[in-house]
Enzyme design. Structure first.
Site, PDB file in Angstrom:
ATOM      1  N   HIS A   1       0.860  -1.187   0.000  1.00  3.20           N
ATOM      2  CA  HIS A   1       0.000   0.000   0.000  1.00  3.20           C
ATOM      3  C   HIS A   1       0.898   1.239   0.000  1.00  3.20           C
ATOM      4  CE1 HIS A   1      -3.188  -2.708   2.040  1.00  3.20           C
ATOM      5  NE2 HIS A   1      -3.333  -2.704   0.717  1.00  3.20           N
TER       6      HIS A   1
ATOM      7  N   GLU B   1       1.786  -4.499  11.523  1.00  2.00           N
ATOM      8  CA  GLU B   1       1.199  -3.174  11.365  1.00  2.00           C
ATOM      9  C   GLU B   1       1.918  -2.177  12.260  1.00  2.00           C
ATOM     10  OE1 GLU B   1      -1.320  -2.399   9.398  1.00  2.00           O
ATOM     11  OE2 GLU B   1      -2.288  -4.280   8.863  1.00  2.00           O
TER      12      GLU B   1
END
Length: 1218
Positions: A912, A1094
């Site tokens: 991303h 994350e």
């Protein structure tokens, strides 16, 4: 003792007395002739209930039959006084003890009996007032506890009874008050509300309410609450609008506002606003509100209430009404699609990209034609209360429940013959190292030799960026190849006036001769273009800065000695490479002692275990790499932060405390645009959709730019003198994903508070509401030897705005709106050039530069390093594949065998583009793996690392937030990647399939990501048992036998990495994530330890960094700590006892222990892990927010059992090795 005995006897007597009276009353029920006795017994029970809490508790305790006796007597008796006594007893019971006793009465059938009593009493002529008052009072209290109360009341005919009582006894306030309370309860049922409306209840309410009066304020309050509940019905709201009651409500509100000087009737004023809020749920109501000048009325009254904190509920409700009634605006764009177009080689048959290409050109995709026709959901006022429940329901539905799908099973993919195409990317499995100059030619035990290093060759601007570097042979780095020489530079026509940089928060003293020079320097540095190459000022500038500035440069002498510079003063920059620490030697005096002390005294951030290699930033090399980077807009400029580089600031940056009232202040300023339209400039100052547009030259207007790698800014509109609306570009071949921003601002003035509003955000929530700040980079500060991104901005908030989002861009949903990120900046320097970014930028060219520097600087006798080309992207950029391990000690069989049998670790990042923190974590991992630290060498000897550091180069280059040029989220393509549309995913999966085919399954797969909604660093993994456990099927989860090894690495990281939070980790498999890398690698490839790691975009709320925003120092440290965790994992999972020299073992243990000492226990973090502010955060104006896709990844904040917290049996047997 005697006193306690007396008290006990008294309590026992009272308890026994109540029980006895109830038993006596139960016997009387069978004999209807003993009405006098029933009257006497109930009066005694009433006396005890009124005087003693113990009695009330005794009658409502579980197992007590007291309530059944009372209700039975009430149902059967004909004696009026007995009825009144029992009603009084029931009022005493439900008036205390909270809602539990009311629920107890409902559970015993009290609702039906009391409704029947109401109907029977209504048949008397006239009805007994006291019975009616008490019955209505009890029903108003227990009705909300009965889910079927509305239906029961309608079936029994109670609605008409209550409404007629109000009509017939309009002036009897004692009777009307409980009737209105019960009408409000009736109205919670939509059918009842419509029925009452047809019988004139709305008109009746407006007869009761009125202008300011000191009499009967309690009745006024209840009437307004009832009216607000009734107007939630669309039918009733239309009736109110048709009769002009919107104007009446506004008039009454203004009257109460003017006369209630002591603010004693705030609840009445809020009740009027609640009625306005209900009636404006429909379009006709909003139009009537606008026509009655409601916006200006509520704006003025709310501004007058701001000074009194107790009136905040009025201000907040007024703000909500005004936002809801604010006319929906069209986003000022010709199309919501990206300004840039890239023609795909093939068009997908289905999906959003296919819909985008099939959309007829005449269709307006910015706003729907009938966007404001749909009436707003009636449950909007419960939005904040229900949000968590909705999220939880969504997550539970998203959890995979099919055990067969959960069980890992290798799916037949490409054949062995097809996978042979990847053999050349695994030369370490076949190379015999006969042609290499290795450390030793004889097998011997490993002995660490400190910092032995090979030759270091730093590439210069004259080298061509290698596309595919093979392995290093004979201890020599790869040979250099000359690149074509640059073209002559052209003079920059856009010179701007620049003043000398000032230190943030302080003033700089400038030498007279230096002032004009630095002013010209910043003026000339308006743009760095790829066409500008060394020509006219080659003798005075460093190669990395040699641009034709279009003006002569005066030779200066430095006015202060610089101990870190050997020779200074004859030129602007010394040496071949730009070293940012030397930028102070431009004729500017270094900061005075006070300023220096103020920076140095700032509390230093904890240091990261640094690699001992050279700096990875080289401006000269960066420019050359950018020339070979292919972008869709064909960028010709370079952003200064990417050119100068970034170093972490030497001070901590705490999470910003949100000022009270900042959101409503910003919203009020937005509403002023409608009220004071003449104050709005509404001038376009930057437009990517208009190629012929030129930037205005007014001196008081900011200038914007984003035409550089990873830049994203589409349009800028000046709203007021110092306020600008900014619109972000969609991802290419997409019509949404507006989150990442990176742009340049210039032409500012110090002392001016500039407000920036990014007005087309899509997510329903943001960490900007919880202390996160955007990033700013100042060129003036970089020239002053402070080249770093810093958190900047005040008055930051994130809220739903009045710009309409079309159904085309909202996945078919109508009535959606965009969100605004707003922040205010005071620039410290005049005419500076500053950059703003969503997070720390990390471009594709930066990655290429870092990899080339690592390759050039590594020791080829100690480190096996390869940089191969995995594939080419859609636009022709290479996707690098890095292999890192330790060189075999010799080319003898034993050492070669050990080399080839090392387990693989497969890492990837940046799928991303907007999650730039993933690249900074990867940078920390790469630097650690290439360092000369003892643990790094041990780690290299333990594993072979295959790393794809950037899975989406095209998205990163072109400033996308989530997609590649295919317009699709690449992390949703792992199940069936298309080699033409998703080449990086197709070939990354092919590498993993090849390893599985040759029986070399990676021990760990980890994909680095960034998270915009949570704090800390955490992992998502895959577990069948925990997934089933979250479906609440405990019996099924008990039957599943699963190795708990997937928890080992996260638990190790929670001990050694201060930013890591174990309680935020989840190992649940969701349906919406079945096509992600984590799940596919686990399910299809068979890697048990398959993770997504994350990293927060905001900061930490636990551990050493609690209360701090995260920076590149902490992100790189996380990448290094991940490596240390892998080494410890090796010791836990090795089939053979893994012994290291004692000095290495102690070294690592010391590192781990030191981290543990400063790491506080982690806290359980929920999806919305923030405490509520004193000011309630209202993200939206009216409708329920869409469920954010990313929230699904939060599924399963799992609190493990003691057994699951423990290591597996095989791991426990080896804990002595740690």
């Amino acid at each position: 003792m005697s006193k306690l005995k007396v008290v006990g006897e008294k309590s026992l007597t009272n308890s026994s007395r109540v029980v006895g009276l109830l038993a006596q009353l139960e016997k009387i029920n069978t004999d209807s002739t003993e009405s006098d006795t029933a009257r006497y017994v109930t009066s005694k029970i009433l006396h005890l209930a009124q005087s003693q809490e113990k009695t009330r508790r005794e009658m409502t305790t579980k197992g007590s039959t007291g309530m059944e006796v009372l209700l039975s007597t009430l149902e059967n008796t004909k004696d009026l006084q007995t009825v009144l006594n029992i009603l009084s007893i029931l009022i005493e019971l439900v008036s205390s003890g909270g809602g539990r006793r009311a629920s107890f009465l409902v559970a015993k059938g009290g609702s039906q009996i009391l409704l029947q009593l109401l109907m029977n009493a209504s048949k008397d002529s006239p009805p007994h007032e006291e019975v009616m008052v008490q019955t209505h009072s009890i029903l108003a209290k227990i009705g909300p506890k009965d889910k079927k109360f509305g239906v029961k009341a309608r079936v029994n005919g109670a609605l008409t009874v209550t409404l007629n009582l109000v009509k017939q006894h309009f002036q009897n306030y004692r009777l009307v008050l409980p009737c209105l309370q019960l009408l409000r309860v009736y109205s919670t049922n939509s059918v009842n509300s419509v029925s009452l409306g047809k019988n004139g209840v709305v008109e009746l309410m407006f007869k009761i309410i009125g202008p300011f009066s000191k009499k009967n304020s309690g009745l006024m309050k209840v009437a307004l609450d009832t009216l607000a509940a009734l107007l939630k019905s669309k039918t009733n709201a239309r009736r109110a609008v048709d009769r002009g009651y919107v104007q009446v409500l506004l008039t009454i509100y203004v009257d109460w506002h003017r006369h209630d000087n002591r603010h004693r009737n705030m609840l009445i004023r809020k009740g009027i606003l609640q009625s306005l809020k209900s009636v404006t749920n429909i379009k006709l109501g909003r139009k009537a509100f606008i026509d009655a000048n409601g916006m200006k009325i509520l704006y003025n009254t709310s501004q007058e209430c701001l000074a009194v904190r107790t009136l905040d509920p009025l201000v907040n409700t007024s703000s909500l009404i005004m936002r809801k009634c604010f006319p929906k605006n069209r986003l000022p764009l010709p199309t919501i699609k990206s300004s840039f177009h890239f023609q795909l080689p093939i068009i997908p048959v289905t999906g959003p990209v296919a819909q985008l290409y099939s959309l007829p050109p005449e269709v307006d995709d910015v706003v729907d034609e009938s966007d404001d026709n749909d009436d707003i959901d009636l449950e909007v006022e419960n939005e904040l209360e229900n949000e968590d429940d909705l999220d939880q329901s969504f997550k539970n539905d998203d959890i995979e429940t099919d055990i067969n799908k959960l069980r890992p099973q290798q799916v037949p993919g490409r054949t062995i013959e097809e996978l042979k195409m990847y053999e050349h990317l695994f030369p370490e499995l076949v190379d015999d190292f006969q042609d290499y100059e290795l450390i030793s030619k004889e097998p011997k035990p490993f002995v660490f030799e400190g910092k032995a290093r090979g030759p270091i060759v730093v590439p210069t601007a004259g080298e061509e960026v290698p596309g595919n570097s093979g392995s290093v042979k004979k201890g020599v780095v790869m040979k250099e190849r000359a690149s074509p020489k640059g073209e002559e530079a052209k003079e920059d026509p856009k010179g701007h006036d620049r003043t000398l940089p000032q230190q943030l928060g302080g003033q700089s003293r400038v030498a007279p001769s230096a002032h004009s020079f630095n002013n010209d320097l910043v003026k000339a540095l308006d743009r760095i273009t790829l066409q500008n190459v060394p020509s006219q000022v080659a003798s005075g500038l460093n190669a990395g800065m040699r641009k034709d500035f279009g003006l002569p440069l005066t030779v200066l002498s430095c006015t202060k000695a610089c101990p870190h510079v050997a020779k200074c003063g004859s030129t602007l920059f010394e040496g071949r490479t730009v070293h940012l620490g030397k930028l102070c030697c431009t004729g500017v005096e270094t900061e005075d002692d006070e300023d220096t002390e103020s920076h140095s005294s700032t509390e230093q951030a904890p240091s990261v275990e640094a690699s001992d290699g050279p700096t990875l930033h080289d401006p000269d090399l960066y420019i050359e790499i950018v020339k070979n980077t292919k972008s869709v807009p064909e960028y010709s400029e370079v952003a200064y932060p990417d050119y100068f580089g970034h170093i972490p600031p030497p001070f901590k940056e705490p999470i910003l405390e949100r000022p009270y009232g900042v959101q409503r202040t910003k919203i009020a300023q937005d509403i002023e645009r409608l009220i004071h339209q003449n104050d709005i400039i509404d001038r376009v100052v930057y437009d990517l959709d208009n190629p012929t547009y030129t930037t205005p030259e007014e001196g008081d207007t900011l200038k914007f730019n984003s035409k550089f790698e990873s830049g994203n800014l589409r349009k800028v509109i000046q709203i007021r003198k110092s306020e600008y609306d900014l619109i972000l570009n969609s991802d290419i071949n997409s019509n949404h994903y507006h989150q990442w921003f990176y742009f340049e601002v210039s032409g500012m003035r110090p002392g001016v508070a500039y407000r920036f509003n990014i007005i087309n955000c899509e997510k329903s929530n943001s960490q900007f509401n919880y202390g996160m700040q955007p990033l700013m980079y100042s060129v003036q500060e970089a020239l002053n030897a402070r080249p770093w991104w810093i958190r900047m901005g005040t008055d930051i908030c994130y809220y739903k705005n009045h710009f309409s989002r079309s159904s085309v861009a909202a996945g078919g949903q109508k009535g959606k709106s965009y969100y605004t990120i707003t922040f205010t900046v005071n620039f410290p320097h005049k005419d500076d050039v500053c950059y703003f970014a969503y997070h720390y930028p990390y471009t594709y060219s930066t990655l290429q530069m870092h990899l080339q520097k690592l390759e050039s600087a590594h020791n080829p006798q100690q480190i096996y390093f390869r940089k191969d080309v995995l594939c080419e992207t859609l636009s022709g950029n290479i996707c690098p594949l890095v292999t890192i391990t330790a060189m075999p000690e010799s080319n003898y069989y034993e050492h070669i065998c050990q080399f080839r049998t090392r387990p693989y670790i497969f890492l990837s990042a940046r799928v991303h583009p907007g999650e730039t923190n993933a690249s900074w974590v990867m940078k920390g991992t790469l630097e650690y793996l290439m360092s000369n630290s003892p643990t790094a060498q041990s780690l290299r000897e333990s594993y072979i690392f295959k790393i794809v550091p950037m899975l989406n180069p095209d998205g990163v280059i072109n400033g996308n937030h989530r997609c590649s040029l295919s317009g699709e989220d690449l992390n949703r393509q792992w199940q069936s990647p298309n080699p033409e549309l998703h080449p990086t995913i197709y070939h990354a999966k092919g590498l993993l399939q090849y390893l599985a085919a040759v029986k070399r399954l990676p021990l760990v797969y980890c994909d680095y990501h960034g998270h915009s909604r949570k704090k800390n660093v955490f992992m998502y993994g895959c577990s069948i048992k925990e997934t089933v456990w979250h479906t609440h099927d405990n019996s099924a989860s008990c039957d599943i036998v699963e190795d708990m090894g997937y928890r080992t690495l996260p638990k190790i990281l929670s001990h050694i990495a201060p930013a890591f939070c174990m309680s935020s980790c989840s190992f649940v498999v969701e349906k919406s994530k079945e096509s992600t890398a984590r799940v596919v690698v686990w399910r299809e490839i068979g890697v048990q330890r398959s993770y997504t790691m994350e990293s927060t975009l905001c900061g930490c709320d636990q551990g050493r960094y609690k209360g701090l925003q995260i920076g590149t120092r902490e992100l790189e440290e996380m990448g290094a700590k991940f490596c240390v965790g892998l080494l410890r994992l090796k010791r836990l999972t090795s089939s053979l006892e893994y012994n290291l020299p004692s000095n290495l073992l102690d070294f690592e243990n010391d590192l781990i222990e030191s981290s543990c000492k400063v790491t506080s226990p982690t806290t359980y973090v929920l999806d919305e892990d923030e405490p509520r502010f004193l000011e309630e955060v209202d993200y939206s104006a009216e409708s329920n927010d869409e469920l954010d896709v990313e929230l699904a990844e939060n599924t399963g904040d799992y609190e493990p059992s003691a057994q699951e917290e423990a290591l597996s049996d095989s791991e426990v047997s080896r804990t002595h090795l740690i």
